[in-house]
Write a protein that holds these residues in place. Structure first.
Motif, PDB file in Angstrom:
ATOM      1  N   PHE A  51       0.810  -1.222   0.000  1.00  0.00           N
ATOM      2  CA  PHE A  51       0.000   0.000   0.000  1.00  0.00           C
ATOM      3  C   PHE A  51       0.846   1.277   0.000  1.00  0.00           C
ATOM      4  N   SER A  52       2.132   1.143  -0.223  1.00  0.00           N
ATOM      5  CA  SER A  52       3.038   2.292  -0.076  1.00  0.00           C
ATOM      6  C   SER A  52       2.980   3.294  -1.223  1.00  0.00           C
ATOM      7  N   ASN A  53       2.559   2.866  -2.405  1.00  0.00           N
ATOM      8  CA  ASN A  53       2.561   3.748  -3.573  1.00  0.00           C
ATOM      9  C   ASN A  53       1.135   4.211  -3.880  1.00  0.00           C
ATOM     10  N   ILE A  54       0.818   5.458  -3.537  1.00  0.00           N
ATOM     11  CA  ILE A  54      -0.532   5.991  -3.718  1.00  0.00           C
ATOM     12  C   ILE A  54      -0.939   6.043  -5.186  1.00  0.00           C
ATOM     13  N   PHE A  55       0.031   6.254  -6.074  1.00  0.00           N
ATOM     14  CA  PHE A  55      -0.279   6.345  -7.499  1.00  0.00           C
ATOM     15  C   PHE A  55      -0.777   5.013  -8.064  1.00  0.00           C
ATOM     16  N   ILE A  56      -0.281   3.918  -7.503  1.00  0.00           N
ATOM     17  CA  ILE A  56      -0.751   2.592  -7.909  1.00  0.00           C
ATOM     18  C   ILE A  56      -2.233   2.456  -7.612  1.00  0.00           C
ATOM     19  N   TRP A  57      -2.645   2.930  -6.443  1.00  0.00           N
ATOM     20  CA  TRP A  57      -4.041   2.776  -6.038  1.00  0.00           C
ATOM     21  C   TRP A  57      -4.958   3.788  -6.724  1.00  0.00           C
ATOM     22  N   ILE A  58      -4.392   4.910  -7.128  1.00  0.00           N
ATOM     23  CA  ILE A  58      -5.167   5.855  -7.946  1.00  0.00           C
ATOM     24  C   ILE A  58      -5.460   5.225  -9.309  1.00  0.00           C
ATOM     25  N   PHE A  59      -4.454   4.583  -9.890  1.00  0.00           N
ATOM     26  CA  PHE A  59      -4.625   3.902 -11.170  1.00  0.00           C
ATOM     27  C   PHE A  59      -5.595   2.729 -11.032  1.00  0.00           C
ATOM     28  N   THR A  60      -5.503   2.021  -9.901  1.00  0.00           N
ATOM     29  CA  THR A  60      -6.427   0.920  -9.627  1.00  0.00           C
ATOM     30  C   THR A  60      -7.860   1.432  -9.592  1.00  0.00           C
ATOM     31  N   ALA A  61      -8.069   2.550  -8.891  1.00  0.00           N
ATOM     32  CA  ALA A  61      -9.410   3.145  -8.793  1.00  0.00           C
ATOM     33  C   ALA A  61      -9.901   3.589 -10.170  1.00  0.00           C
ATOM     34  N   PHE A  62      -8.997   4.115 -10.987  1.00  0.00           N
ATOM     35  CA  PHE A  62      -9.347   4.537 -12.352  1.00  0.00           C
ATOM     36  C   PHE A  62      -9.860   3.358 -13.168  1.00  0.00           C
ATOM     37  N   ILE A  63      -9.187   2.220 -13.059  1.00  0.00           N
ATOM     38  CA  ILE A  63      -9.597   1.020 -13.791  1.00  0.00           C
ATOM     39  C   ILE A  63     -10.967   0.557 -13.321  1.00  0.00           C
ATOM     40  N   VAL A  64     -11.144   0.503 -12.007  1.00  0.00           N
ATOM     41  CA  VAL A  64     -12.408   0.020 -11.434  1.00  0.00           C
ATOM     42  C   VAL A  64     -13.584   0.908 -11.839  1.00  0.00           C
ATOM     43  N   VAL A  65     -13.453   2.203 -11.595  1.00  0.00           N
ATOM     44  CA  VAL A  65     -14.538   3.142 -11.893  1.00  0.00           C
ATOM     45  C   VAL A  65     -14.801   3.195 -13.400  1.00  0.00           C
ATOM     46  N   GLY A  66     -13.737   3.205 -14.174  1.00  0.00           N
ATOM     47  CA  GLY A  66     -13.878   3.288 -15.623  1.00  0.00           C
ATOM     48  C   GLY A  66     -14.607   2.094 -16.214  1.00  0.00           C
ATOM     49  N   TYR A  67     -14.237   0.892 -15.785  1.00  0.00           N
ATOM     50  CA  TYR A  67     -14.872  -0.291 -16.381  1.00  0.00           C
ATOM     51  C   TYR A  67     -16.304  -0.463 -15.898  1.00  0.00           C
ATOM     52  N   ILE A  68     -16.560  -0.156 -14.640  1.00  0.00           N
ATOM     53  CA  ILE A  68     -17.933  -0.236 -14.141  1.00  0.00           C
ATOM     54  C   ILE A  68     -18.819   0.762 -14.883  1.00  0.00           C
ATOM     55  N   ALA A  69     -18.299   1.985 -15.063  1.00  0.00           N
ATOM     56  CA  ALA A  69     -19.062   3.014 -15.778  1.00  0.00           C
ATOM     57  C   ALA A  69     -19.360   2.566 -17.203  1.00  0.00           C
ATOM     58  N   TYR A  70     -18.352   2.010 -17.870  1.00  0.00           N
ATOM     59  CA  TYR A  70     -18.559   1.531 -19.240  1.00  0.00           C
ATOM     60  C   TYR A  70     -19.637   0.451 -19.280  1.00  0.00           C
ATOM     61  N   THR A  71     -19.576  -0.493 -18.344  1.00  0.00           N
ATOM     62  CA  THR A  71     -20.510  -1.617 -18.346  1.00  0.00           C
ATOM     63  C   THR A  71     -21.948  -1.169 -18.141  1.00  0.00           C
ATOM     64  N   ILE A  72     -22.173  -0.270 -17.180  1.00  0.00           N
ATOM     65  CA  ILE A  72     -23.556   0.148 -16.919  1.00  0.00           C
ATOM     66  C   ILE A  72     -24.098   1.062 -18.013  1.00  0.00           C
ATOM     67  N   ILE A  73     -23.207   1.716 -18.741  1.00  0.00           N
ATOM     68  CA  ILE A  73     -23.648   2.523 -19.881  1.00  0.00           C
ATOM     69  C   ILE A  73     -23.942   1.627 -21.080  1.00  0.00           C
ATOM     70  N   ALA A  74     -23.066   0.646 -21.317  1.00  0.00           N
ATOM     71  CA  ALA A  74     -23.209  -0.234 -22.484  1.00  0.00           C
ATOM     72  C   ALA A  74     -24.323  -1.257 -22.319  1.00  0.00           C
ATOM     73  N   LEU A  75     -24.586  -1.657 -21.073  1.00  0.00           N
ATOM     74  CA  LEU A  75     -25.580  -2.700 -20.827  1.00  0.00           C
ATOM     75  C   LEU A  75     -26.662  -2.197 -19.877  1.00  0.00           C
ATOM     76  N   PRO A  76     -27.766  -1.690 -20.419  1.00  0.00           N
ATOM     77  CA  PRO A  76     -28.863  -1.183 -19.598  1.00  0.00           C
ATOM     78  C   PRO A  76     -29.391  -2.207 -18.594  1.00  0.00           C
ATOM     79  N   PHE A  77     -29.332  -3.483 -18.949  1.00  0.00           N
ATOM     80  CA  PHE A  77     -29.802  -4.531 -18.034  1.00  0.00           C
ATOM     81  C   PHE A  77     -28.992  -4.522 -16.743  1.00  0.00           C
ATOM     82  N   VAL A  78     -27.669  -4.418 -16.866  1.00  0.00           N
ATOM     83  CA  VAL A  78     -26.804  -4.391 -15.683  1.00  0.00           C
ATOM     84  C   VAL A  78     -27.057  -3.122 -14.880  1.00  0.00           C
ATOM     85  N   LYS A  79     -27.189  -1.997 -15.564  1.00  0.00           N
ATOM     86  CA  LYS A  79     -27.458  -0.730 -14.891  1.00  0.00           C
ATOM     87  C   LYS A  79     -28.756  -0.795 -14.094  1.00  0.00           C
ATOM     88  N   ALA A  80     -29.769  -1.423 -14.679  1.00  0.00           N
ATOM     89  CA  ALA A  80     -31.074  -1.491 -14.033  1.00  0.00           C
ATOM     90  C   ALA A  80     -31.053  -2.324 -12.756  1.00  0.00           C
TER      91      ALA A  80
END
Length: 207
Positions: A51-80
């Motif tokens: 947990f020592s490198n904050i930039f690693i976890w910022i990038f991790t959060a970017f991946i998580v938020v980005g892919y979840i956002a893409y999925t709920i936008i691309a798939l209305p069923f999942v969003k619902a």
């Protein structure tokens, strides 16, 4: 639960997820008891300075938020269904944990370490890891013959796999951050992603 999915479809989804979770759990148990210390340090990638490198976890959060956002936008069923709680969601959380571990061990640690020993560059490792990850996640859609959704699934998961591979290299070839990212993504989008595949109702919304 939406009336757009039948009891049969939900039960089928549940059994599929339980079967997958059981098989992957068996793999984790085998790895752990075969070499407990190696499992934690090498396969899980957990070390004292993880947990020592904050930039690693910022990038991790970017991946998580980005892919979840893409999925709920691309798939209305999942969003619902993303905030729906049910017995399927409990199974979805379990599948998120075991797939996060096993898939990252396979597609990042084992595959990329094999490529490294064969003198593949970091870039080639990232691309190959991403492509193999994408194809593996697209096969089950292709088996349905649903090309309209198969290609976006393969492309999006290839990008996700490549980002997780980048994260793996950025962390000094530790799977811990990729596992965390993978788990968090699946905890949000599952079991609804699998249910949408089973029902074929990718574009359906709640009434």
């Amino acid at each position: 639960m939406s009336e757009l999915t039948t009891s049969s479809e939900r039960n089928k989804t549940g059994w599929i997820l339980i079967t997958i979770a059981t098989m992957l759990t068996a793999s984790i148990i085998f790895w752990f008891f075969n070499n407990p210390e190696g499992f934690i340090e090498n396969l899980i990638g957990y070390k004292r300075d993880v947990f020592s490198n904050i930039f690693i976890w910022i990038f991790t959060a970017f991946i998580v938020v980005g892919y979840i956002a893409y999925t709920i936008i691309a798939l209305p069923f999942v969003k619902a269904h993303v905030f729906t709680m049910s017995w399927l969601k409990v199974i979805g959380i379990r599948i998120a944990i075991v797939t996060g571990i096993v898939e990252e061990v396979i597609f990042r640690h084992l595959l990329m370490e094999y490529l490294l020993t064969n003198a593949f560059s970091d870039l080639k490792q990232i691309l190959i890891s991403g492509i193999v990850f994408g194809i593996a996640h697209g096969v089950w859609v292709l088996l349905r013959g649903d090309w309209k959704i198969a290609l976006p699934v393969i492309l999006s998961t290839t990008i996700l796999g490549s980002l997780l591979a980048m994260l793996y290299i950025m962390t000094g070839r530790s799977t811990f951050a990729p596992i965390v990212a993978h788990m968090l993504i699946n905890m949000v989008i599952e079991p609804w992603l699998m249910l949408s595949a089973v029902s074929g109702k990718w574009d359906s919304k709640l009434k």
